[in-house]
Design a protein around this motif. Structure first.
Motif, short mmCIF file in Angstrom:
data_model
loop_
_atom_site.label_atom_id
_atom_site.label_comp_id
_atom_site.label_asym_id
_atom_site.label_seq_id
_atom_site.Cartn_x
_atom_site.Cartn_y
_atom_site.Cartn_z
N HIS A 188 0.84 -1.20 0.00
CA HIS A 188 0.00 0.00 0.00
C HIS A 188 0.88 1.25 0.00
CE1 HIS A 188 -3.69 2.25 1.86
NE2 HIS A 188 -3.40 2.66 0.65
N ALA A 189 1.94 1.28 0.79
CA ALA A 189 2.85 2.42 0.82
C ALA A 189 3.53 2.62 -0.54
CB ALA A 189 3.90 2.24 1.91
N ALA A 190 3.85 1.53 -1.24
CA ALA A 190 4.45 1.64 -2.57
C ALA A 190 3.49 2.29 -3.55
CB ALA A 190 4.87 0.25 -3.07
N GLY A 191 2.20 1.94 -3.46
CA GLY A 191 1.20 2.58 -4.31
C GLY A 191 1.10 4.07 -4.03
N GLU A 192 1.13 4.44 -2.77
CA GLU A 192 1.10 5.86 -2.40
C GLU A 192 2.34 6.59 -2.89
OE1 GLU A 192 0.50 6.20 1.79
OE2 GLU A 192 -1.61 5.63 1.66
N PHE A 193 3.48 5.93 -2.82
CA PHE A 193 4.74 6.53 -3.29
C PHE A 193 4.66 6.86 -4.77
CE2 PHE A 193 8.81 5.90 -5.40
CZ PHE A 193 9.60 6.83 -4.75
#
Length: 197
Positions: free
Chosen positions: A145-150
């Motif tokens: 999920h953090a990678a998608g936000e990044f």
């Protein structure tokens, strides 16, 4: 009454019917980004995608250990996912620094009580498919999920470009991220390493 016994033949896997929530969240972030650029994304399950599909157009792969394509196509890159069975850890490894093992999650399953997660975001031209491939994957759902936000947040992405070469947009790139995990939610992605080639 006693409990019924099921045979293995009675169990039917439903691989393509469900998607992990964090994978869906990462896909949503990415699809909103490309929609702003006038493009349209198509969501497909990993088992319904063939090599011919990946060779026909650029693709985004979401998830690591639950995505065979990620593990296969990213397996030869500098930063990659691995499992250390001796210590029951999933690790982000660095081929240029094989002794580095701090980017790991130990004993995450089944309670997901971890202090941090790690992710890799890659954009590479893949010689196997002949297409550009973007990968957004974490060790667990928090990192994915953090990678998608990044990818979708310009402020986060700009942090990775602070020492980028002038023509970075023509190069392959890999970014290793960390994210703190508190009370079952991830924090903002933090850039740990960036590699251009």
């Amino acid at each position: 009454p006693g409990l019924a016994t099921l045979s293995l033949e009675d169990i039917v896997p439903m691989w393509e019917r469900y998607i992990a929530l964090a994978d869906a969240q990462a896909f949503s972030e990415f699809s909103e980004l490309i929609a702003r650029k006038g493009k349209k994304a198509q969501l497909r399950g990993v088992r319904s995608v063939s090599l011919a599909d990946l060779s026909s157009r650029p693709c985004v792969l979401i998830g690591a250990f639950n995505n065979e394509w990620t593990m296969s196509l990213a397996g030869e890159l500098r930063f990659y996912f691995d499992i250390d069975h001796q210590i029951k850890a999933e690790i982000v490894r660095d081929r240029q620094n094989p002794g580095q093992t701090e980017w790991k999650v130990v004993n995450s399953w089944p309670h997901w009580r971890i202090p941090a997660d790690y992710a890799i975001v890659s954009r590479v031209f893949n010689p196997t498919t002949g297409q550009a491939v973007v990968i957004a994957a974490g060790i667990t759902q928090y990192g994915t999920h953090a990678a998608g936000e990044f990818i979708a947040n310009q402020a986060y992405f700009s942090e990775a470009l602070s020492h980028a070469p002038r023509d970075w947009y023509r190069k392959n790139i890999q970014v290793v991220l960390s994210t703190k995990v508190v009370s079952g939610a991830h924090g903002p992605p933090k850039v740990l390493a960036v590699h251009f080639w």
